[in-house]
Scaffold this active site. Sequence first.
Site, mmCIF file in Angstrom:
data_model
loop_
_atom_site.group_PDB
_atom_site.id
_atom_site.type_symbol
_atom_site.label_atom_id
_atom_site.label_comp_id
_atom_site.label_asym_id
_atom_site.label_seq_id
_atom_site.Cartn_x
_atom_site.Cartn_y
_atom_site.Cartn_z
ATOM 1 N N HIS A 1 0.651 5.050 1.457
ATOM 2 C CA HIS A 1 -0.012 6.191 2.232
ATOM 3 C C HIS A 1 0.033 7.338 1.312
ATOM 4 O O HIS A 1 1.094 7.922 1.048
ATOM 5 C CB HIS A 1 0.880 6.117 3.581
ATOM 6 C CG HIS A 1 0.810 5.002 4.342
ATOM 7 N ND1 HIS A 1 -0.025 4.910 5.483
ATOM 8 C CD2 HIS A 1 1.688 3.942 4.420
ATOM 9 C CE1 HIS A 1 0.147 3.783 6.258
ATOM 10 N NE2 HIS A 1 1.296 3.249 5.446
ATOM 11 N N HIS B 1 0.799 -1.157 -0.070
ATOM 12 C CA HIS B 1 0.121 -0.045 0.039
ATOM 13 C C HIS B 1 0.947 1.232 -0.097
ATOM 14 O O HIS B 1 2.041 1.295 0.480
ATOM 15 C CB HIS B 1 -1.023 -0.069 1.186
ATOM 16 C CG HIS B 1 -0.368 -0.374 2.508
ATOM 17 N ND1 HIS B 1 0.015 -1.512 2.893
ATOM 18 C CD2 HIS B 1 0.077 0.581 3.592
ATOM 19 C CE1 HIS B 1 0.443 -1.624 4.119
ATOM 20 N NE2 HIS B 1 0.782 -0.085 4.440
HETATM 21 P P1 AMP Z 1 1.774 0.015 7.299
HETATM 22 O O1 AMP Z 1 2.164 0.242 8.740
HETATM 23 O O2 AMP Z 1 2.640 1.013 6.620
HETATM 24 O O3 AMP Z 1 1.794 -1.618 7.068
HETATM 25 O O4 AMP Z 1 0.164 0.720 7.011
HETATM 26 C C1 AMP Z 1 -1.095 -0.077 7.550
HETATM 27 C C2 AMP Z 1 -2.097 0.767 7.719
HETATM 28 O O5 AMP Z 1 -3.075 0.250 7.599
HETATM 29 C C3 AMP Z 1 -2.005 1.494 8.981
HETATM 30 O O6 AMP Z 1 -1.657 3.036 8.710
HETATM 31 C C4 AMP Z 1 -3.375 1.079 9.690
HETATM 32 O O7 AMP Z 1 -3.943 2.089 10.320
HETATM 33 C C5 AMP Z 1 -4.175 0.806 8.346
HETATM 34 N N1 AMP Z 1 -5.116 -0.149 8.553
HETATM 35 C C6 AMP Z 1 -5.230 -1.106 9.190
HETATM 36 N N2 AMP Z 1 -6.446 -1.718 9.156
HETATM 37 C C7 AMP Z 1 -7.177 -1.236 8.420
HETATM 38 C C8 AMP Z 1 -8.613 -1.017 7.919
HETATM 39 N N3 AMP Z 1 -9.252 -2.130 8.319
HETATM 40 N N4 AMP Z 1 -9.026 -0.110 7.393
HETATM 41 C C9 AMP Z 1 -8.351 0.699 6.847
HETATM 42 N N5 AMP Z 1 -7.078 0.991 7.376
HETATM 43 C C10 AMP Z 1 -6.191 0.016 7.950
#
Ligand code: AMP
Length: 143
Positions: free
Chosen positions: A104, A102
């Site tokens: 951000h 993903h």
């Molecule tokens: P990362 O730490 O770069 O892997 O980012 C993962 C992101 O996914 C974090 O910012 C979380 O807040 C976000 N996240 C986790 N679960 C969900 C969800 N169900 N819907 C939307 N965002 C999520």
Amino acid sequence: MTQQPDCLFCGIVAGTVPSTQVDEDERTLTFMDINPGTDGHALVIPKAHARDLYDIDPGDLAACSVTAQRVAGRAVRQLGADGVNLINCAGEAAWQTVFHFHLHVVPRYRDDQARDSLRLPWTPTPGDPARIAAAADLLRAAG
Ligand code: AMP
Ligand code: ZN
């Protein structure tokens, strides 16, 4: 479309996990982060499962980048952001917590603590030229 059974973001693509979606095209999906760093923090993902930056199909990576550009433009025009950070965490050591690639998209707001309290996570300090050059030598070499 390749999906992985226990993957949270594959669940969002499949519609079995709820999400607040803001953009969709053939290859990508964009939805709001549930723990936003700033107002409007969104995540762009490929619909096809890929674990991380090293694993993602280059065409999907390009598609995610183009989507991130589109969403960043909307953050500026429609949310009034003054700037945008695009962030990718590749691997646990780089803060990755969800192992479906993903990007951000983090809108930034100047002088607005209520919408944006982020700080640069390192202190810019001149590096040792020899260490910079040594790392550059290794990065130039074909892996
Ligand atoms: P990362 O730490 O770069 O892997 O980012 C993962 C992101 O996914 C974090 O910012 C979380 O807040 C976000 N996240 C986790 N679960 C969900 C969800 N169900 N819907 C939307 N965002 C999520
Ligand atoms: Zn997945």
